[in-house]
Design an enzyme around this catalytic site. Structure first.
Site, short mmCIF file in Angstrom:
data_model
loop_
_atom_site.label_atom_id
_atom_site.label_comp_id
_atom_site.label_asym_id
_atom_site.label_seq_id
_atom_site.Cartn_x
_atom_site.Cartn_y
_atom_site.Cartn_z
CE LYS A 9 79.14 109.02 70.75
NZ LYS A 9 80.32 109.94 70.92
CE1 TYR A 49 80.64 110.88 65.26
CE2 TYR A 49 80.74 108.50 65.28
CZ TYR A 49 80.34 109.68 65.87
OH TYR A 49 79.65 109.67 67.05
CG ASN A 112 81.27 111.35 74.25
OD1 ASN A 112 80.84 110.46 73.52
ND2 ASN A 112 81.64 112.53 73.81
CG HIS A 115 76.04 111.45 67.45
ND1 HIS A 115 77.06 112.24 66.99
CD2 HIS A 115 74.96 111.72 66.66
CE1 HIS A 115 76.61 112.95 65.94
NE2 HIS A 115 75.35 112.65 65.73
CD GLU A 126 74.37 113.63 62.50
OE1 GLU A 126 75.48 114.18 62.47
OE2 GLU A 126 73.66 113.59 63.54
P1 ADP Z 1 80.14 115.90 70.06
O1 ADP Z 1 79.85 114.41 70.10
O2 ADP Z 1 79.96 116.54 71.41
O3 ADP Z 1 79.39 116.61 68.98
P2 ADP Z 1 82.51 116.10 68.36
O4 ADP Z 1 81.58 116.18 67.20
O5 ADP Z 1 83.55 117.17 68.49
O6 ADP Z 1 81.71 116.05 69.75
O7 ADP Z 1 83.29 114.71 68.34
C1 ADP Z 1 82.63 113.54 67.95
C2 ADP Z 1 83.00 112.43 68.91
O8 ADP Z 1 84.39 112.13 68.76
C3 ADP Z 1 82.86 112.75 70.40
O9 ADP Z 1 81.55 112.61 70.88
C4 ADP Z 1 83.80 111.76 71.03
O10 ADP Z 1 83.22 110.45 71.11
C5 ADP Z 1 84.94 111.72 70.01
N1 ADP Z 1 86.01 112.64 70.39
C6 ADP Z 1 85.99 114.00 70.31
N2 ADP Z 1 87.15 114.53 70.75
C7 ADP Z 1 87.92 113.48 71.12
C8 ADP Z 1 89.25 113.36 71.65
N3 ADP Z 1 90.00 114.44 71.91
N4 ADP Z 1 89.71 112.12 71.91
C9 ADP Z 1 88.97 111.01 71.66
N5 ADP Z 1 87.71 111.05 71.14
C10 ADP Z 1 87.19 112.26 70.88
MG MG Z 2 79.51 116.38 66.89
#
Ligand code: ADP
Ligand code: MG
Length: 138
Positions: A9, A49, A112, A115, A126
């Site tokens: 990212k 997304y 974070n 992805h 994807e």
């Molecule tokens: P992952 O990436 O671990 O699969 P998710 O699919 O639940 O997590 O969420 C997609 C992405 O959305 C996350 O990696 C993060 O960048 C963002 N995200 C998830 N939850 C939050 C939140 N509470 N606040 C801000 N961004 C979030």
């Molecule tokens: Mg996810």
């Protein structure tokens, strides 16, 4: 053997962590079989997304994903989907296990660093979103 889809990212490319993150994949038995650095458009990020479009953080997520270049990759290895999720660590870096990418590098739950596909079915969808068949070479 499985293939999974990964994105390094913008928060990570900004801090020049492409190599360090890729090293974690390779150290843990995953092979990079496709990789390119791109600037995602807003439309591309919204489409990618789509499943999160009703979540409260959707706008913030799309903005973050277009805030700088990303590196999209296909990773290959035994049990690659689950293995990659393990290497990544929990979504919230505060909950991520020591040594995982998110524990070591993530800035916040939003920024974070990576992805990773959450199922084999989504991995296929994807990787097809960003790569043609002939761009993936195992
Ligand atoms: P992952 O990436 O671990 O699969 P998710 O699919 O639940 O997590 O969420 C997609 C992405 O959305 C996350 O990696 C993060 O960048 C963002 N995200 C998830 N939850 C939050 C939140 N509470 N606040 C801000 N961004 C979030
Ligand atoms: Mg996810």
């Amino acid at each position: 053997m499985q293939r999974t889809f990964s994105i390094i990212k913008p928060d990570a490319t900004r801090r020049n962590l492409t190599g360090a993150i890729t090293q974690k994949f390779e150290d843990n038995g995953l092979r990079v079989v496709a990789s390119k650095r791109i600037q995602m458009t807003t439309a591309q990020a919204e489409g990618f997304y789509e499943v999160h479009k009703d979540r409260p953080f959707f706008g913030e997520l799309v903005e973050m994903m277009v805030s700088g270049p990303v590196v999209v990759q296909v990773l290959e290895g035994e049990d690659a989907v689950a293995k990659n999720r393990e290497i990544m660590g929990a979504t919230n870096p505060a909950d991520a296990a020591p040594g995982t990418i998110r524990a070591d590098f993530a800035e916040s739950i939003g920024a974070n660093s990576v992805h990773g596909s959450d199922s084999l079915e989504n991995a296929g969808i994807e990787m097809a979103y960003f790569f043609n068949e002939d761009e993936i070479v195992g």
